[in-house]
Structure formats: structure tokens, C-alpha cells
Design an enzyme around this catalytic site. Structure first.
Site, PDB file in Angstrom:
ATOM      1  N   ASP A   1       0.825  -1.217   0.000  1.00 48.25           N
ATOM      2  CA  ASP A   1       0.000   0.000   0.000  1.00 48.25           C
ATOM      3  C   ASP A   1       0.856   1.262   0.000  1.00 48.25           C
ATOM      4  O   ASP A   1       0.500   2.271  -0.641  1.00 48.25           O
ATOM      5  CB  ASP A   1      -0.930  -0.001   1.206  1.00 48.25           C
ATOM      6  CG  ASP A   1      -2.038  -1.050   1.087  1.00 48.25           C
ATOM      7  OD1 ASP A   1      -2.372  -1.415  -0.057  1.00 48.25           O
ATOM      8  OD2 ASP A   1      -2.542  -1.492   2.123  1.00 48.25           O
TER       9      ASP A   1
ATOM     10  N   SER B   1     -11.473  -3.960  -8.021  1.00 42.87           N
ATOM     11  CA  SER B   1     -11.016  -4.072  -6.642  1.00 42.87           C
ATOM     12  C   SER B   1     -11.393  -2.797  -5.890  1.00 42.87           C
ATOM     13  O   SER B   1     -12.037  -1.899  -6.442  1.00 42.87           O
ATOM     14  CB  SER B   1      -9.510  -4.294  -6.591  1.00 42.87           C
ATOM     15  OG  SER B   1      -8.841  -3.225  -7.216  1.00 42.87           O
ATOM     16  N   LEU B   2     -10.986  -2.707  -4.632  1.00 44.44           N
ATOM     17  CA  LEU B   2     -11.376  -1.583  -3.784  1.00 44.44           C
ATOM     18  C   LEU B   2     -10.203  -0.658  -3.510  1.00 44.44           C
ATOM     19  O   LEU B   2      -9.051  -1.100  -3.423  1.00 44.44           O
ATOM     20  CB  LEU B   2     -11.912  -2.101  -2.440  1.00 44.44           C
ATOM     21  CG  LEU B   2     -13.224  -2.875  -2.467  1.00 44.44           C
ATOM     22  CD1 LEU B   2     -13.460  -3.539  -1.112  1.00 44.44           C
ATOM     23  CD2 LEU B   2     -14.389  -1.963  -2.821  1.00 44.44           C
TER      24      LEU B   2
ATOM     25  N   GLU C   1     -19.111  -4.492   6.002  1.00 47.94           N
ATOM     26  CA  GLU C   1     -18.885  -5.939   5.913  1.00 47.94           C
ATOM     27  C   GLU C   1     -17.460  -6.254   6.331  1.00 47.94           C
ATOM     28  O   GLU C   1     -16.558  -5.419   6.183  1.00 47.94           O
ATOM     29  CB  GLU C   1     -19.089  -6.429   4.474  1.00 47.94           C
ATOM     30  CG  GLU C   1     -20.424  -6.089   3.869  1.00 47.94           C
ATOM     31  CD  GLU C   1     -20.431  -6.311   2.357  1.00 47.94           C
ATOM     32  OE1 GLU C   1     -19.476  -6.946   1.848  1.00 47.94           O
ATOM     33  OE2 GLU C   1     -21.365  -5.835   1.701  1.00 47.94           O
TER      34      GLU C   1
ATOM     35  N   LYS D   1     -13.921  -7.614   5.677  1.00 48.78           N
ATOM     36  CA  LYS D   1     -13.132  -7.796   4.456  1.00 48.78           C
ATOM     37  C   LYS D   1     -12.428  -9.153   4.537  1.00 48.78           C
ATOM     38  O   LYS D   1     -11.391  -9.298   5.176  1.00 48.78           O
ATOM     39  CB  LYS D   1     -12.122  -6.667   4.276  1.00 48.78           C
ATOM     40  CG  LYS D   1     -11.410  -6.729   2.924  1.00 48.78           C
ATOM     41  CD  LYS D   1     -10.501  -5.526   2.721  1.00 48.78           C
ATOM     42  CE  LYS D   1      -9.866  -5.568   1.344  1.00 48.78           C
ATOM     43  NZ  LYS D   1      -9.044  -6.783   1.147  1.00 48.78           N
TER      44      LYS D   1
ATOM     45  N   ASP E   1     -10.324 -12.454   3.665  1.00 48.23           N
ATOM     46  CA  ASP E   1      -9.018 -12.620   3.027  1.00 48.23           C
ATOM     47  C   ASP E   1      -8.999 -13.935   2.262  1.00 48.23           C
ATOM     48  O   ASP E   1      -8.531 -14.962   2.745  1.00 48.23           O
ATOM     49  CB  ASP E   1      -7.913 -12.590   4.086  1.00 48.23           C
ATOM     50  CG  ASP E   1      -6.534 -12.401   3.469  1.00 48.23           C
ATOM     51  OD1 ASP E   1      -6.466 -12.055   2.270  1.00 48.23           O
ATOM     52  OD2 ASP E   1      -5.533 -12.596   4.172  1.00 48.23           O
TER      53      ASP E   1
ATOM     54  N   ARG F   1     -11.475 -13.208 -10.513  1.00 52.57           N
ATOM     55  CA  ARG F   1     -11.384 -11.804 -10.918  1.00 52.57           C
ATOM     56  C   ARG F   1     -10.446 -11.644 -12.107  1.00 52.57           C
ATOM     57  O   ARG F   1     -10.709 -10.884 -13.023  1.00 52.57           O
ATOM     58  CB  ARG F   1     -10.880 -10.949  -9.747  1.00 52.57           C
ATOM     59  CG  ARG F   1     -10.565  -9.500 -10.201  1.00 52.57           C
ATOM     60  CD  ARG F   1     -10.001  -8.673  -9.052  1.00 52.57           C
ATOM     61  NE  ARG F   1     -11.050  -8.289  -8.134  1.00 52.57           N
ATOM     62  CZ  ARG F   1     -10.966  -8.354  -6.821  1.00 52.57           C
ATOM     63  NH1 ARG F   1      -9.872  -8.844  -6.271  1.00 52.57           N
ATOM     64  NH2 ARG F   1     -11.957  -7.967  -6.053  1.00 52.57           N
TER      65      ARG F   1
ATOM     66  N   GLU G   1     -16.301 -14.358  -1.904  1.00 59.54           N
ATOM     67  CA  GLU G   1     -14.932 -14.733  -1.592  1.00 59.54           C
ATOM     68  C   GLU G   1     -14.865 -16.219  -1.256  1.00 59.54           C
ATOM     69  O   GLU G   1     -15.665 -16.727  -0.455  1.00 59.54           O
ATOM     70  CB  GLU G   1     -14.459 -13.916  -0.383  1.00 59.54           C
ATOM     71  CG  GLU G   1     -12.974 -13.742  -0.290  1.00 59.54           C
ATOM     72  CD  GLU G   1     -12.486 -12.517  -1.058  1.00 59.54           C
ATOM     73  OE1 GLU G   1     -11.285 -12.273  -1.058  1.00 59.54           O
ATOM     74  OE2 GLU G   1     -13.326 -11.807  -1.656  1.00 59.54           O
TER      75      GLU G   1
ATOM     76  N   TYR H   1     -20.974 -11.656  -1.192  1.00 56.10           N
ATOM     77  CA  TYR H   1     -20.994 -10.256  -0.751  1.00 56.10           C
ATOM     78  C   TYR H   1     -21.706  -9.306  -1.709  1.00 56.10           C
ATOM     79  O   TYR H   1     -21.864  -8.127  -1.392  1.00 56.10           O
ATOM     80  CB  TYR H   1     -19.595  -9.742  -0.428  1.00 56.10           C
ATOM     81  CG  TYR H   1     -18.572  -9.767  -1.556  1.00 56.10           C
ATOM     82  CD1 TYR H   1     -18.748  -9.058  -2.728  1.00 56.10           C
ATOM     83  CD2 TYR H   1     -17.389 -10.477  -1.409  1.00 56.10           C
ATOM     84  CE1 TYR H   1     -17.802  -9.053  -3.732  1.00 56.10           C
ATOM     85  CE2 TYR H   1     -16.418 -10.482  -2.402  1.00 56.10           C
ATOM     86  CZ  TYR H   1     -16.629  -9.774  -3.552  1.00 56.10           C
ATOM     87  OH  TYR H   1     -15.688  -9.779  -4.557  1.00 56.10           O
TER      88      TYR H   1
ATOM     89  N   LYS I   1      -8.661  -0.664   6.120  1.00 50.29           N
ATOM     90  CA  LYS I   1      -7.699  -1.706   6.447  1.00 50.29           C
ATOM     91  C   LYS I   1      -7.277  -1.646   7.909  1.00 50.29           C
ATOM     92  O   LYS I   1      -7.164  -0.575   8.499  1.00 50.29           O
ATOM     93  CB  LYS I   1      -6.462  -1.585   5.548  1.00 50.29           C
ATOM     94  CG  LYS I   1      -6.754  -1.681   4.056  1.00 50.29           C
ATOM     95  CD  LYS I   1      -7.228  -3.068   3.647  1.00 50.29           C
ATOM     96  CE  LYS I   1      -6.106  -4.068   3.615  1.00 50.29           C
ATOM     97  NZ  LYS I   1      -5.182  -3.871   2.493  1.00 50.29           N
TER      98      LYS I   1
ATOM     99  N   CYS J   1      21.146 -36.304  11.068  1.00 50.57           N
ATOM    100  CA  CYS J   1      19.892 -36.074  11.771  1.00 50.57           C
ATOM    101  C   CYS J   1      20.134 -35.809  13.259  1.00 50.57           C
ATOM    102  O   CYS J   1      20.850 -36.586  13.911  1.00 50.57           O
ATOM    103  CB  CYS J   1      18.994 -37.293  11.594  1.00 50.57           C
ATOM    104  SG  CYS J   1      17.475 -37.245  12.578  1.00 50.57           S
TER     105      CYS J   1
ATOM    106  N   CYS K   1      18.625 -39.147  15.182  1.00 49.28           N
ATOM    107  CA  CYS K   1      19.175 -40.506  15.064  1.00 49.28           C
ATOM    108  C   CYS K   1      20.561 -40.568  14.445  1.00 49.28           C
ATOM    109  O   CYS K   1      21.128 -41.655  14.306  1.00 49.28           O
ATOM    110  CB  CYS K   1      18.224 -41.373  14.248  1.00 49.28           C
ATOM    111  SG  CYS K   1      18.196 -40.985  12.476  1.00 49.28           S
TER     112      CYS K   1
ATOM    113  N   CYS L   1      15.877 -36.529   6.881  1.00 54.01           N
ATOM    114  CA  CYS L   1      16.662 -37.595   7.494  1.00 54.01           C
ATOM    115  C   CYS L   1      16.466 -38.859   6.671  1.00 54.01           C
ATOM    116  O   CYS L   1      15.341 -39.197   6.274  1.00 54.01           O
ATOM    117  CB  CYS L   1      16.202 -37.807   8.934  1.00 54.01           C
ATOM    118  SG  CYS L   1      16.767 -39.355   9.667  1.00 54.01           S
TER     119      CYS L   1
ATOM    120  N   CYS M   1      14.924 -43.829  12.739  1.00 52.87           N
ATOM    121  CA  CYS M   1      14.800 -42.536  13.414  1.00 52.87           C
ATOM    122  C   CYS M   1      13.572 -42.511  14.317  1.00 52.87           C
ATOM    123  O   CYS M   1      12.452 -42.774  13.870  1.00 52.87           O
ATOM    124  CB  CYS M   1      14.714 -41.420  12.375  1.00 52.87           C
ATOM    125  SG  CYS M   1      14.583 -39.769  13.091  1.00 52.87           S
TER     126      CYS M   1
END
Length: 685
Positions: free
Chosen positions: A51, A96-97, A127, A129, A131, A150, A187, A239, A326, A420, A423, A438, A444
């Protein structure tokens, strides 16, 4: 210099050439990060860092509109569609927003909206947002027919085959039969619990884990095989309605309520009439967001009146009637003081960074996963470095970058252990891979439980009655440590009969099954050893090519790579496995315990009648089980795959064959009935 520190606004440019140079530099950076985020689903900087770059370019363009570059990301949306999906043009651009980051920004957005509307806007809808990945769904006469991403805002990718598998998506909308077209946007996301479960399961299988739920959801939707998407815990949240909304619905909040009545899931929403009302709800959500079942990164604030939305219209890439408010990102610097290596159940070595304890979002963080050795190289991180730490999705601590300018003179490189830490078996890191493992799979302690469960499975040694629950219990009691100890359980018969849930008959059946399993086949034995990359087909190919276990143990890398379908990485895994002393000690203990198989004659795989063919089995077979059919096909040299593709040679279709049969017919693949298959087996017997 990292992107987040990249700034072109500290010195105001004085010439057109200097301004354009700064615009071009920012445009190139934004394009790179757009591609990483929208197309590759692998963002390389945080949302806040992105941003800031975008704000710098926007400020330049507002100040110097005559110099705006034609390919500026400020004028477009997202990334281009992936080339291997069908591309579909949106009926209405999927924009987009814009963003606001504080109360002052929000007040300016509301002021501009009121001025452009020419009337006082008396209500706003808010609403969460979400992700995830934005998609547009189409319903024809109430039936789901298409899903499109999109993409670049005008053209997206057709992902109908994957979205159709989402459990909470209504496929048929009651009462909408007369509605020719309904377009619903929303979404697709992966809830927190499902994401954590997916990563745990992936880690247990030694597979790649996802950095965050958004990447997991996007990656799931971009699979060509819908079975993968179906196995992922995805959810769809609506939405907006872009086509087909009833005339009587006049507000965004009423539209969401209507979607809920149709069966769509929507995120919580609310309305407010003032700036302060929006601000109060914003801070309320910040306080409660950690308890939400899914990730959010802000609020979406919309003018609630749909008629005012239409009047306000759009800028080139975003609506004038909505914005994203945001949440502030919290990135905290601290020092990496040490790295420890943990060994997972499949042998994967994971570096865990030990930090100087620091408070990140209200949680004290002192440990952070560095994922794998490849991630260490990508970050360029060293012990002693100052690093930026954030909590991905406000949950998982993650290093977002190194503050190279503060690197101490005594900073030390992070080195991969050669052996390792559990072991002492050699550690392997195939060239070009990021995950180190390993090689002591049978020995192990970190891997023994997984090795035991795989060893007794039906397609491996097939020890009926000795399931994972008992294996883990016996391992915890110290009765067994390696798979070879299974064949010594008869020595503990009296002890076993005293355990709750095990009686004399159960123990007798278990010991009988163990004894019976000693007589097996070389392919089953090789598969049971759990060598990375060696499935049933590969085990069959090894047995056919070399004839004896000793010949496989002695094979060179070149000889292993000459086996059909064995590539460089799998060949290296096999080679390393049989050269680890601990593994060979367990293999010898199994043979000493009486595990045996009929001698095979090493043969050129070309002599088998179905060599080079790939078969898929679907539907119900009445004359034999599907496992038996698979064994017979593999014995004839065929490879048996789980899904139909252009590489499939023939499909064995039993009763009630479903989508695999449809796909095979569409691809022109030969379909074989059970009767035809039995006749084929008779011809080769």
C-alpha cells in the site's frame, strides 16, 4: 534495499524526466508484486508495504496527471489470468477496492461520496473484508453453472470444476427457477481450523505447507484436478449480486439478507449512519477478529443505497461508493539468536528460529518457523540478524524480512546439519529442492510411528488386526521401536493379553496375522519400507528390473534412474535409503525374523505385455476387488493411476462408474468393461 524501505518521495523531482523515472520505478515494483500476489499466490511483501508503494505512485499521478503512464497499475486491477485455464470475460468488470487506513482517510472518503452524490448519504453498510480469492458465480434458472476468478478485472479464469466441490455452496436455489440469470460475487476462503489441519496433514506427509489461508484457498482453486479442491476445507461467502436482484430490494444490506435466505453464507454485516458509528464498529471488530473462524484484514464500507451506488459509479479500477478500511499491520523487529532443527514424522527437517522474546499483537513470540532450508536462502538470514516479525493472519509468527543494515559483524551463516539431530543418520537435500530429510526412515525415533503404520497397511505387509492405535501404544510402551520388532511381539504375548481392549482371542488373531505376513512379495516388501517417492508402481518396477533385494541395494544411481518412471530425486532417495546403516540393520532384522518372498527373475520391463500403459480403475467390480485388479495390472507391467488424464491408456470401468468414465469418454480413451478385463487376463495367463 528492501521494497518496504523503497521511497521515491523524499526528494521532490523537478523535471518531467525525473518524475517519469520515479513513476516507472514504482510501476515496475507494483507489477512485480501484483504478479506475485494475484497470479502466483506467493506475495513477497506485506499488504502494508504494498500500500505504501501504491500511495507513492498515486501521489505522483495526482500531482502530475499529464505524465501518467499508460500501463500504471493504478488504472488496472490485479494480475492477468493464468494461461492454462479457460478465460472468460466478465459481463460487469470485477473491480477491486480503494483503501483507507485511519479515521481521517475514512472521513475524506465519506465527504467525497456525499459531494458526488449531491445529497446527504444517510446510511452505510459495513462488511468484514474476507481474506480469500474473489470469484463470480452464475446461476441459470436457479442452477449453478459457472465460476470465474477476478483475473485482471475484465477477464478471469473459469474454475467451475473446483468451485462446484465447495461444501457450503448452494448448487440449486429454491424459488429461483424462473430467474434466467443470477450473478453472485463473493470470496472463497479457507477457515482457520481447516487451514491448520491442512498444514498439519501436509507436514505429516512431508509435503509443502501453505504460508496463510489465502494462499491455501487460491492454490486449491487453481488445481486442474477438482479432487484436490474437493479435499481442501474451502468455503464461499457471498458479498454482492451483480445480475438478477429482485426489484424490491433497494439496499446492500437487504441484498445480503436475501442471499442468506437463498442459502448463501455471508460474513457478519452491520449498518451505521455516521463516521463515528463506522469507527466504533471498526474497533469492535479489531477486538474480536482473533475469535472469528476466518481471516479478515479490514472492513468494507459501502453506501447502503443501491440507487446511490449506481449514481456514484466507478473510477477506472474501483467503485466510488465503497472502500476497504484496512487494519493496521504490526511488524516488530527482534534478533535471531539461534536456530534449532526439528525432525517431522516423515523425516523433514524444519529450522526453528529462537528469537529475543518480543510482543507481537499482544502475544509474546520467542520461536518462529523458518519453514525449510530453501526459505533461509530466500530470506538471506543469518544468526545474529535483526529481523522483522509479524503474526501471519495474526496467528502464526513469521519472519517477513531481514534488516541487513543492522547486521552485526559476527553474524553467522545458518548451516544445514549433515546428520539427523535425532538418530544421526545422514541428511539428504536433493539438488533443486528446499526440503532436507533424514534418511533413517526405519530407525529414526521421530519417524518410527509413521513408518510402523505404513508398514502394516493393507497394500504393504497387510497385517490385519494391528492398526495404528495399537502400534502407537506398543511403541509408547517400548515393546516395539522399529518395524522389525513387530515380529518379536510373540515374546510379549502374556503382557499383551493384560491390556485393556485385548483379550486372548484378539492377541492370538494379531500374532497369527503377523506370522502370516512373513510370506509376502518383493514389491510389497519394498513398498512397506516407506522409501520416499516409492509407491506401489515404483516398487513393482524395481522388483521387475532387478529381481532381488540385494540387486536393488547394490544398484548405482544410474541403474536406478534407468528404471521406468524413476527420476533423479526418487533414485537418490532409494540410493540413500539402502546406504544408511541403520536402515539396513532393520531390513536384515526383518529377514532374520523370517520375512521372505518368492525369488523373482530380473527381467527387462519391456517383456511385460502391458508395459508402457497407464490404467485407471473406477466403479464396482463384482468378480474381484479393485485392489486385486490393480495387482494384476501391475504384474503385467501397467502403471495404475488414480485419475484420468491425457496420459491414460485404458479405463477399467465397473458398475456405477462416475465422472472418471465421463472424462475418459470425452478424451477418447479406451474403456474396458469387467468382462473384457477378465478376458484380457485370461489371454495373458
Amino acid at each position: 534495499m528492501t521494497d518496504q524501505n523503497f521511497s521515491l518521495m523524499t526528494n521532490e523531482p523537478t523535471t518531467d524526466t525525473a518524475i517519469i523515472e520515479q513513476m516507472r520505478a514504482l510501476i515496475d515494483l507494483l507489477k512485480k508484486h501484483n504478479h506475485a500476489y494475484y497470479v502466483m499466490d506467493a506475495p513477497t511483501i506485506t499488504d502494508g508495504e504494498y500500500d505504501k508503494l501504491r500511495e507513492q505512485l498515486m501521489a505522483l499521478e495526482m500531482t502530475h496527471p499529464a505524465l501518467v503512464q499508460s500501463d500504471s497499475p493504478i488504472q488496472t486491477v490485479g494480475g492477468e489470468p493464468l494461461p492454462f485455464f479457460t478465460q472468460v470475460a466478465h459481463d460487469v468488470p470485477m473491480l477491486s477496492l480503494g483503501n483507507v487506513f485511519d479515521k481521517t482517510d475514512l472521513a475524506n472518503f465519506l465527504r467525497r461520496a456525499n459531494e458526488r452524490a449531491g445529497v446527504h448519504i444517510d446510511e452505510y453498510e459495513m462488511e468484514l473484508k474476507l481474506d480469500g480469492l474473489a470469484v463470480s458465480l452464475k446461476y441459470h434458472h436457479g442452477r449453478f453453472v459457472q465460476a470465474v476468478t477476478r483475473g485482471d478485472g475484465r477477464v478471469g479464469e473459469d474454475i467451475t470444476h473446483n468451485v462446484r466441490t465447495i461444501a457450503n455452496l448452494p448448487q440449486v436455489l429454491a424459488g429461483c427457477e424462473q430467474l434466467e440469470w443470477l450473478e453472485v460475487r463473493g470470496e472463497v476462503l479457507m477457515p482457520k481450523a481447516g487451514f491448520e489441519r491442512l498444514n498439519r496433514d501436509s507436514l505429516a506427509r512431508g509435503e509443502k505447507t501453505f504460508a496463510n489461508p489465502r494462499n491455501a484457498a487460491a492454490g486449491s482453486l487453481r488445481q486442474l484436478n477438482p479432487a484436490i479442491a474437493a479435499a481442501r476445507p474451502l468455503a464461499f461467502f457471498a458479498y454482492s449480486v451483480n445480475q438478477g436482484l429482485p426489484d424490491g430490494i433497494k439496499t446492500q444490506s437487504a441484498a445480503l439478507q436475501w442471499l442468506g435466505e437463498l442459502g448463501f453464507q455471508t460474513a457478519p454485516f452491520a449498518t451505521a449512519t455516521t463516521l463515528d458509528g463506522i469507527e466504533d464498529y471498526y474497533h469492535q471488530i479489531i477486538k474480536t477478529r482473533s475469535s472469528l473462524p476466518f481471516e479478515i484484514d479490514g472492513l468494507v464500507v459501502k453506501v447502503n443505497s443501491l440507487s446511490l451506488q449506481e449514481k456514484l459509479g466507478f473510477l477506472s479500477r474501483e467503485p466510488r461508493w465503497a472502500t476497504a478500511y484496512k487494519f493496521p499491520a504490526e511488524i516488530v523487529p527482534t534478533r535471531l539468536i539461534h536456530v534449532e532443527w526439528q525432525v517431522g514424522r516423515t523425516g523433514t527437517l524444519t529450522p526453528v528460529g529462537k528469537l529475543e522474546p518480543v510482543n507481537v499483537g499482544g502475544v509474546m513470540v520467542s520461536n518462529v518457523t523458518l519453514h525449510n532450508f530453501g526459505e533461509i536462502g530466500r530470506l538471506g538470514i543469518k544468526i545474529g540478524d535483526m529481523v522483522n516479525v509479524h503474526r501471519a493472519g495474526d496467528v502464526i509468527p513469521k519472519v517477513s524480512g531481514v534488516i541487513v543494515e543492522l547486521r552485526p559483524s559476527d553474524a553467522k551463516d545458518i548451516t544445514l546439519p549433515t546428520h539427523c539431530p535425532v538418530c544421526s543418520s545422514p541428511v539428504a537435500l536433493p539438488e533443486g529442492e528446499a526440503l532436507a530429510r533424514c534418511t533413517g526412515g526405519l530407525y529414526c525415533a521421530a519417524q518410527q510411528q509413521e513408518a510402523l503404520i505404513h508398514f502394516v497397511a493393507r497394500r504393504a505387509m497387510d497385517i490385519d488386526g494391528l492398526g495404528g492405535q495399537w502400534l502407537v501404544k506398543f511403541w509408547q510402551m517400548g515393546l516395539i521401536k522399529t518395524v522389525a520388532d513387530i515380529y518379536q511381539l510373540h515374546q510379549h504375548k502374556e503382557h499383551l493379553m493384560t491390556l485393556e481392549g485385548l483379550g486372548e482371542k484378539s492377541v492370538a488373531n494379531m500374532l497369527t496375522a503377523i506370522e502370516k505376513s512373513k510370506s509376502t512379495t518383493l514389491p510389497r516388501f519394498i513398498f512397506a519400507l516407506g522409501i520416499r517417492g516409492v509407491g506401489e508402481s515404483t516398487a513393482q518396477a524395481l522388483a521387475s528390473q532387478f529381481g532381488t533385494l540385494q540387486a536393488i541395494c547394490d544398484a548405482t544411481l544410474a541403474q536406478l534412474q534407468a528404471v521406468p518412471d524413476i527420476g533423479e530425486i526418487t533414485a537418490q532417495s532409494i540410493y540413500d535409503f539402502f546406504r544408511a546403516k541403520h536402515n539396513m540393520a532393520v531390513v536384515q532384522a526383518l529377514i532374520d525374523a523370517g520375512v521372505h518372498w518368492a525369488t523373482m527373475t530380473a527381467s527387462d520391463s519391456d517383456s511385460l505385455p502391458l508395459t508402457g500403459e497407464t490404467w485407471v480403475i473406477t466403479g464396482t467390480l463384482h468378480q474381484m476387488g479393485r485392489d486385486e485388479a490393480k495387482d494384476k495390472l501391475m504384474a503385467l507391467g501397467a502403471k495404475v493411476a488414480g485419475s484420468v488424464s491425457a496420459k491414460t491408456t485404458r479405463l477399467l470401468a465397473g458398475e456405477k462408474a462416475g465422472s472418471k468414465l465421463d472424462k475418459a469418454m470425452a478424451l477418447g480413451i479406451t474403456v474396458v468393461s469387467e468382462e473384457q478385463f477378465l478376458a484380457l487376463l485370461n489371454d495373458y495367463s
